[in-house]
Design an enzyme around this catalytic site. Structure first.
Site, mmCIF file in Angstrom:
data_model
loop_
_atom_site.group_PDB
_atom_site.id
_atom_site.type_symbol
_atom_site.label_atom_id
_atom_site.label_comp_id
_atom_site.label_asym_id
_atom_site.label_seq_id
_atom_site.Cartn_x
_atom_site.Cartn_y
_atom_site.Cartn_z
ATOM 1 N N CYS A 1 0.846 -1.201 0.000
ATOM 2 C CA CYS A 1 0.000 0.000 0.000
ATOM 3 C C CYS A 1 0.880 1.249 0.000
ATOM 4 C CB CYS A 1 -0.886 -0.014 1.243
ATOM 5 S SG CYS A 1 -1.951 1.419 1.357
ATOM 6 N N CYS B 1 0.490 5.656 7.417
ATOM 7 C CA CYS B 1 -0.810 5.234 7.964
ATOM 8 C C CYS B 1 -0.621 4.203 9.075
ATOM 9 C CB CYS B 1 -1.646 4.642 6.836
ATOM 10 S SG CYS B 1 -3.220 3.969 7.401
ATOM 11 N N CYS C 1 -2.480 -0.445 9.289
ATOM 12 C CA CYS C 1 -1.931 -1.808 9.203
ATOM 13 C C CYS C 1 -0.616 -1.863 9.983
ATOM 14 C CB CYS C 1 -1.648 -2.180 7.751
ATOM 15 S SG CYS C 1 -3.141 -2.344 6.754
ATOM 16 N N CYS D 1 -6.051 2.863 -0.208
ATOM 17 C CA CYS D 1 -5.968 1.815 0.821
ATOM 18 C C CYS D 1 -6.140 0.425 0.209
ATOM 19 C CB CYS D 1 -7.068 2.071 1.865
ATOM 20 S SG CYS D 1 -7.174 0.808 3.125
ATOM 21 N N GLN E 1 -18.804 -9.979 11.060
ATOM 22 C CA GLN E 1 -17.494 -10.499 10.655
ATOM 23 C C GLN E 1 -16.907 -9.528 9.628
ATOM 24 O OE1 GLN E 1 -16.087 -12.753 12.316
ATOM 25 N NE2 GLN E 1 -17.793 -13.772 13.346
ATOM 26 N N PHE F 1 -23.514 -16.611 22.198
ATOM 27 C CA PHE F 1 -22.951 -15.346 21.688
ATOM 28 C C PHE F 1 -23.253 -15.278 20.181
ATOM 29 C CE2 PHE F 1 -20.386 -16.781 25.286
ATOM 30 C CZ PHE F 1 -20.369 -15.664 26.114
ATOM 31 N N GLU G 1 -27.833 -14.511 23.007
ATOM 32 C CA GLU G 1 -27.030 -13.306 22.751
ATOM 33 C C GLU G 1 -27.552 -12.231 23.709
ATOM 34 O OE1 GLU G 1 -24.678 -11.731 20.510
ATOM 35 O OE2 GLU G 1 -25.403 -9.951 21.541
ATOM 36 N N ASP H 1 -18.973 -18.389 20.575
ATOM 37 C CA ASP H 1 -18.166 -17.365 19.889
ATOM 38 C C ASP H 1 -18.149 -16.089 20.738
ATOM 39 O OD1 ASP H 1 -16.836 -15.774 18.078
ATOM 40 O OD2 ASP H 1 -18.534 -15.541 16.726
ATOM 41 N N CYS I 1 -11.657 -14.806 18.894
ATOM 42 C CA CYS I 1 -10.818 -13.731 18.332
ATOM 43 C C CYS I 1 -9.688 -13.404 19.300
ATOM 44 C CB CYS I 1 -11.669 -12.488 18.062
ATOM 45 S SG CYS I 1 -12.534 -11.901 19.521
#
Ligand code: SAM
Length: 406
Positions: free
Chosen positions: A58, A64, A67, A141, A241, A268, A288, A336, A362
């Site tokens: 990029c 930036c 990332c 980007c 997601q 969840f 949830e 999750d 995650c």
């Protein structure tokens, strides 16, 4: 100062030398030099580059802060992310064969939060510079979907309309099947003039919906996302997601984990990322804490064709996890949780007769902690699939199968 050698990559993407000395932008094995400032090396110069070093794809990468790992090859990042999971499990004495991650392609992020500030000429939208509150414009980007970068002039128009003189707006854009869903926070208070200006802007840029400070200001079309056979209209700002490819990889792994389930419990559940595709073959009970997300899931299920029954409840699974007797009605569970993991719920699962658990996470370290609890309670960790939908970042996601009995 004298040269130092980078020993490893830290969890925020910095190189780490003996000390520890944190070296931004450096990779393991590299010899670097620079100015020591406490435990950070500044004005870093790479003396001997790593074979894994690449030219960032990029053009904004130097300034930036969006990332963290564009200077490393895809192969290096994949190995590193797999190793993050291996080490998290290893800290609990758990080992398992791990394949390399399935990584989402460039320009696939369907959601991004841009920062906007007013300027003398209008407004500037983009991402923050590394370690600074200065905003960098990112028209080229490589991370987000081109529909999001194409919307940057609209984001700047929002800034010119609604940012206070010194403050910064945060504009969350979500690309949906029916157009952009926009959620603005940190702006001026809503009034009649602002509302009218937003309506004009939404028409000009053909937006689906705009929320202002978490209240929907106007909706021209319901934002819609296709999930399995269903169409979900998520509440503004609801969890989603990050890429379609990542979502597909997670759903495929969850389906593989729960072969031919008879009754599925989705814990969840969000707006039904897993519940809706799984309802094609088995009834699902979705739990949830966010009632608006549960309502979106219910609405999607009622309007879909050919799905088995999906029941649901809004429930705080940290304070009020499903107890063993409730869990024993199901043979298959998807769990999750957010980054904190699901300690209380996993403790109950450990006492249950559930035969297959698809654990989506995650956060490898809370995943490893919760997996250790389940293994201690008699489950076997059969496999782990690492999924990388946050390309060029240090985030790691995964799906695991925990199984007991035959
Ligand atoms: C990682 S997201 C997963 C959502 C969904 N499975 C998906 O893939 O779209 C975690 C979800 O847990 C929900 N959540 C957070 N804290 C919770 C709690 N204490 N009890 C129940 N749900 C919670 C969030 O609202 C969010 O939808």
């Amino acid at each position: 100062m004298t040269d130092v050698t980078i020993q490893r990559l830290g969890h925020l993407g910095d190189g780490i030398a003996h000390g520890p000395l944190y070296v931004p932008g450096a990779l393991p094995g590299e010899v670097v030099t620079g100015q020591r400032d406490g435990d950070v090396l500044k004005d870093v110069k790479i003396v001997t580059p790593s074979d894994a070093r690449v030219k960032p794809p990029c053009s904004h990468a130097r300034s930036c802060g969006g990332c963290q790992l564009q200077h490393a090859s895809d192969a290096f990042v994949a190995e590193w992310k797999r190793d993050v999971v291996r080490q998290a499990l290893g800290a609990h004495g758990i080992s398992v064969d791990l394949e390399l991650p399935i990584t989402s392609p460039p320009q696939s992020r369907r959601r991004a939060s841009f920062s906007v500030r007013r300027t003398k000429k209008g407004a500037l939208a983009g991402f923050h510079m590394k370690g600074s509150d200065t905003i960098v414009s990112v028209p080229h980007c490589q991370l987000v979907h081109p529909d999001l970068t194409a919307a940057l002039p609209m984001v700047e128009a929002l800034g010119a309309l609604g940012a206070s003189r010194k403050g910064e707006l945060s504009v969350l854009l979500t690309r949906t099947d029916t157009g952009l869903d926009v959620s603005v926070t940190g702006g001026k208070e809503m009034d009649v003039a602002l509302h009218q200006a937003l309506a004009d802007l939404a028409r000009e840029y053909d937006l689906a919906r705009i929320a202002w400070d978490r209240e929907v200001a106007l909706q021209r079309r319901a934002p819609v996302l296709t999930v399995g056979e269903a169409e979900v209209s998520p509440p503004s700002g609801a969890f989603l997601q990050a890429t379609q490819e990542g979502e597909a990889a997670l759903i495929a792994a969850v389906k593989e984990a729960l072969i031919k389930p008879k009754a599925v419990l989705d814990l969840f559940a969000g707006c039904g990322t897993f519940a809706l595709p799984l309802a094609k073959t088995a009834p699902v009970h979705a739990v949830e804490s966010d009632r608006d997300m549960i309502n979106a899931l219910d609405h999607a299920w009622r309007n879909a064709q050919g799905l088995k029954r999906v029941t649901h409840e809004a429930r705080d699974l940290f304070r009020n996890p499903l107890i063993t007797e409730e869990l024993n009605r199901f043979d298959a569970v998807v769990i999750d949780p957010p980054r904190a993991g699901a300690m209380a719920q996993v403790a109950e699962l450990g006492n249950s007769t559930v035969s297959r658990i698809a654990h989506v996470s995650c956060n490898p370290s809370t995943f490893a902690r919760d997996t250790a609890t389940l293994i201690h309670a008699g489950y076997d960790l059969e496999w782990v699939r690492v999924v990388d939908q946050f390309r060029w970042s240090t985030h790691v996601e995964l799906v695991a199968l925990l199984r007991r009995g035959t």
